[in-house]
Motif scaffolding. Structure first.
Motif, PDB file in Angstrom:
ATOM      1  N   ASN A  24       0.818  -1.207   0.000  1.00 42.15           N
ATOM      2  CA  ASN A  24       0.000   0.000   0.000  1.00 42.15           C
ATOM      3  C   ASN A  24       0.858   1.266   0.000  1.00 42.15           C
ATOM      4  OD1 ASN A  24      -2.078   1.893   0.406  1.00 42.15           O
ATOM      5  ND2 ASN A  24      -2.193   1.503   2.585  1.00 42.15           N
ATOM      6  N   LYS A  25       1.735   1.408   1.006  1.00 42.33           N
ATOM      7  CA  LYS A  25       2.574   2.606   1.124  1.00 42.33           C
ATOM      8  C   LYS A  25       3.647   2.672   0.048  1.00 42.33           C
ATOM      9  CE  LYS A  25       3.185   5.273   4.315  1.00 42.33           C
ATOM     10  NZ  LYS A  25       2.883   6.696   4.578  1.00 42.33           N
ATOM     11  N   GLY A  26       3.857   1.579  -0.645  1.00 41.68           N
ATOM     12  CA  GLY A  26       4.820   1.555  -1.746  1.00 41.68           C
ATOM     13  C   GLY A  26       4.179   1.869  -3.084  1.00 41.68           C
ATOM     14  N   GLY A  27       2.953   2.379  -3.058  1.00 40.57           N
ATOM     15  CA  GLY A  27       2.273   2.729  -4.305  1.00 40.57           C
ATOM     16  C   GLY A  27       1.778   1.533  -5.081  1.00 40.57           C
ATOM     17  N   GLY A  28       1.442   0.449  -4.355  1.00 34.09           N
ATOM     18  CA  GLY A  28       0.945  -0.743  -5.044  1.00 34.09           C
ATOM     19  C   GLY A  28       2.036  -1.575  -5.685  1.00 34.09           C
ATOM     20  N   SER A  29       3.259  -1.492  -5.134  1.00 29.23           N
ATOM     21  CA  SER A  29       4.381  -2.264  -5.680  1.00 29.23           C
ATOM     22  C   SER A  29       4.155  -3.757  -5.468  1.00 29.23           C
ATOM     23  CB  SER A  29       5.697  -1.834  -5.029  1.00 29.23           C
ATOM     24  OG  SER A  29       5.628  -2.007  -3.622  1.00 29.23           O
ATOM     25  N   VAL A  30       4.772  -4.580  -6.323  1.00 30.03           N
ATOM     26  CA  VAL A  30       4.571  -6.028  -6.275  1.00 30.03           C
ATOM     27  C   VAL A  30       5.907  -6.765  -6.215  1.00 30.03           C
ATOM     28  CG1 VAL A  30       2.416  -5.848  -7.580  1.00 30.03           C
ATOM     29  CG2 VAL A  30       4.543  -6.291  -8.795  1.00 30.03           C
ATOM     30  N   TYR A  31       5.864  -7.986  -5.703  1.00 36.87           N
ATOM     31  CA  TYR A  31       7.044  -8.849  -5.636  1.00 36.87           C
ATOM     32  C   TYR A  31       7.144  -9.706  -6.891  1.00 36.87           C
ATOM     33  CZ  TYR A  31       8.174  -8.150  -0.645  1.00 36.87           C
ATOM     34  OH  TYR A  31       8.552  -7.633   0.564  1.00 36.87           O
ATOM     35  N   SER A  32       8.359  -9.917  -7.361  1.00 34.60           N
ATOM     36  CA  SER A  32       8.588 -10.844  -8.470  1.00 34.60           C
ATOM     37  C   SER A  32       8.599 -12.277  -7.946  1.00 34.60           C
ATOM     38  CB  SER A  32       9.933 -10.549  -9.144  1.00 34.60           C
ATOM     39  OG  SER A  32      11.007 -10.878  -8.265  1.00 34.60           O
ATOM     40  N   SER A  33       8.383 -13.219  -8.841  1.00 34.49           N
ATOM     41  CA  SER A  33       8.429 -14.634  -8.455  1.00 34.49           C
ATOM     42  C   SER A  33       9.817 -15.029  -7.981  1.00 34.49           C
ATOM     43  CB  SER A  33       8.012 -15.516  -9.636  1.00 34.49           C
ATOM     44  OG  SER A  33       6.672 -15.286 -10.010  1.00 34.49           O
ATOM     45  N   GLU A  34      10.843 -14.478  -8.625  1.00 28.51           N
ATOM     46  CA  GLU A  34      12.216 -14.815  -8.251  1.00 28.51           C
ATOM     47  C   GLU A  34      12.506 -14.386  -6.814  1.00 28.51           C
ATOM     48  OE1 GLU A  34      11.649 -14.801 -12.462  1.00 28.51           O
ATOM     49  OE2 GLU A  34      11.297 -13.178 -11.001  1.00 28.51           O
ATOM     50  N   SER A  35      12.049 -13.190  -6.441  1.00 29.30           N
ATOM     51  CA  SER A  35      12.275 -12.698  -5.091  1.00 29.30           C
ATOM     52  C   SER A  35      11.533 -13.543  -4.064  1.00 29.30           C
ATOM     53  CB  SER A  35      11.838 -11.237  -4.986  1.00 29.30           C
ATOM     54  OG  SER A  35      12.047 -10.733  -3.681  1.00 29.30           O
ATOM     55  N   LEU A  36      10.280 -13.904  -4.375  1.00 26.74           N
ATOM     56  CA  LEU A  36       9.496 -14.721  -3.445  1.00 26.74           C
ATOM     57  C   LEU A  36      10.067 -16.127  -3.316  1.00 26.74           C
ATOM     58  CD1 LEU A  36       5.885 -13.543  -4.337  1.00 26.74           C
ATOM     59  CD2 LEU A  36       7.235 -12.965  -2.306  1.00 26.74           C
ATOM     60  N   ASP A  37      10.598 -16.660  -4.400  1.00 24.04           N
ATOM     61  CA  ASP A  37      11.269 -17.966  -4.343  1.00 24.04           C
ATOM     62  C   ASP A  37      12.426 -17.919  -3.339  1.00 24.04           C
ATOM     63  OD1 ASP A  37       9.886 -19.688  -6.031  1.00 24.04           O
ATOM     64  OD2 ASP A  37      10.922 -18.991  -7.814  1.00 24.04           O
ATOM     65  N   GLU A  38      13.256 -16.891  -3.461  1.00 30.83           N
ATOM     66  CA  GLU A  38      14.436 -16.777  -2.606  1.00 30.83           C
ATOM     67  C   GLU A  38      14.039 -16.613  -1.131  1.00 30.83           C
ATOM     68  OE1 GLU A  38      16.798 -13.559  -3.996  1.00 30.83           O
ATOM     69  OE2 GLU A  38      17.596 -14.655  -5.719  1.00 30.83           O
TER      70      GLU A  38
END
Length: 338
Positions: free
Chosen positions: A141-155
């Protein structure tokens, strides 16, 4: 003058089809586990995210706090970003409900990395606060609706599994994230131990969030829900709204994202706007020029029929949703440029 509502996607109203589904929903007593519509919603989301069980809750704040209290013991800590909703906007619940501490990290628009989390884990030392949960937010929310990549979530997920530290997701706008990345619910179910899923934002249900996890976790969470006063009775009318939202109002989230980008482009031409955060989903955060005050500017915009939110002294937030269409976008542009 018709109001252009952009304060939050929580201002959505049930569509006619959703209202029909609500009024025709079969009902029972959920505290006794006998509301068929609630059971159907919980089963639907548990299966969707490949989890053993789910629990319908009044709000995302409650489902997040239940997840923390069911996982973290008094005196332990939750690791999260400094922009996290669980830290900023849930009334100090981590301390008040779980008796836990918080270790705040500074990520990229609210997104943490595996290396940041690894460095933040407390040592096995009686002087240190024991790290007992990592919590991410997606979208931020506070990041302006930013999202995580699959690669980052995998790690991050692989690291947390290796360290045996539960990983929670505040997925208030998780379907907005999936609309951008192409990720699917089962991936999130594999990445996270617990997930809070909101139905009353972009999906347009009038109220409700669902917490998913394994059976033992949800059993514990249900006891906490009861203690917090969150036991439902004939909640099936609300659950039916959530089922309708999942069946009919997920694909259209991309329309909200397109209109959010249009708002960002319009705002970038305004003399009182210094910059905007990158727009990838349905949240637009603009930084106003030095010497201006966001609260005063929001009041000025309200006089033009545009309702939005101050987001700190220097920022203003606009959030698109199913109640904001192309006609509203045209009216927004004319009003804000007038």
């Amino acid at each position: 003058m018709k109001i252009i509502e952009l304060r939050s996607d929580t201002f959505t109203l049930p569509t006619p089809g959703m209202r029909d589904a609500m009024f025709s929903a079969p009902l029972g007593d959920d505290v006794f586990g006998e509301d068929p519509s609630v059971l159907a919603l919980e089963s639907k989301l548990a299966n969707m995210f490949h989890k053993e069980a789910a629990l319908f809750c009044p709000s995302g704040t409650m489902s997040n706090q239940m997840a923390i209290s069911a996982t973290v013991s008094k005196g332990q800590e939750v690791i999260c970003d400094e922009l996290s909703h669980i830290y900023l906007y849930e009334g100090g619940g981590i301390m008040a409900n779980a008796g836990a501490s918080v270790k705040l990290l500074k990520g990229d628009l609210g997104r943490l990395t595996k290396s940041q989390i690894e460095a933040a884990i407390s040592p096995d030392d009686i002087h240190a606060c024991e790290s007992a949960m990592v919590s991410l937010e997606n979208t931020v929310n506070k990041g302006g609706g930013s999202v995580y990549s699959s690669e980052s979530l995998d790690e991050i997920s692989n690291f947390c599994k290796k360290k045996e530290i539960p990983l929670h997701l505040d997925g208030a706008r998780i379907f907005n994230a999936m609309a951008v990345t192409g990720q699917i619910p089962s991936q999130f179910g594999a990445w996270f131990d617990s997930i809070s899923i909101c139905l009353s934002k972009g999906l347009g249900a009038p109220v409700g969030s669902v917490l998913v996890g394994n059976e033992a976790f949800i059993k514990k969470a249900k006891r906490i829900r009861k203690r917090l006063g969150g036991g439902w009775r004939q909640a099936g009318m609300l659950a039916a709204a959530g089922i309708y939202a999942l069946d009919h109002q997920v694909v259209r989230l991309q329309e909200d994202h397109q209109r959010a980008k249009a708002i960002s482009e319009i705002c970038s031409t305004l003399l009182w706007v210094e910059s905007t955060l990158p727009v990838v989903t349905n949240i637009v955060i603009v930084k106003i020029r030095e010497g201006l005050n966001s609260t005063i500017k929001v009041a000025e915009l309200a006089q033009k029929g545009i309702k939005c939110s101050p987001f700190g002294a220097e920022y203003i937030r606009f959030v698109t949703h199913l109640g904001f269409d192309d006609e509203d976008l045209s009216r927004f542009e004319k009003a804000i440029k007038s």
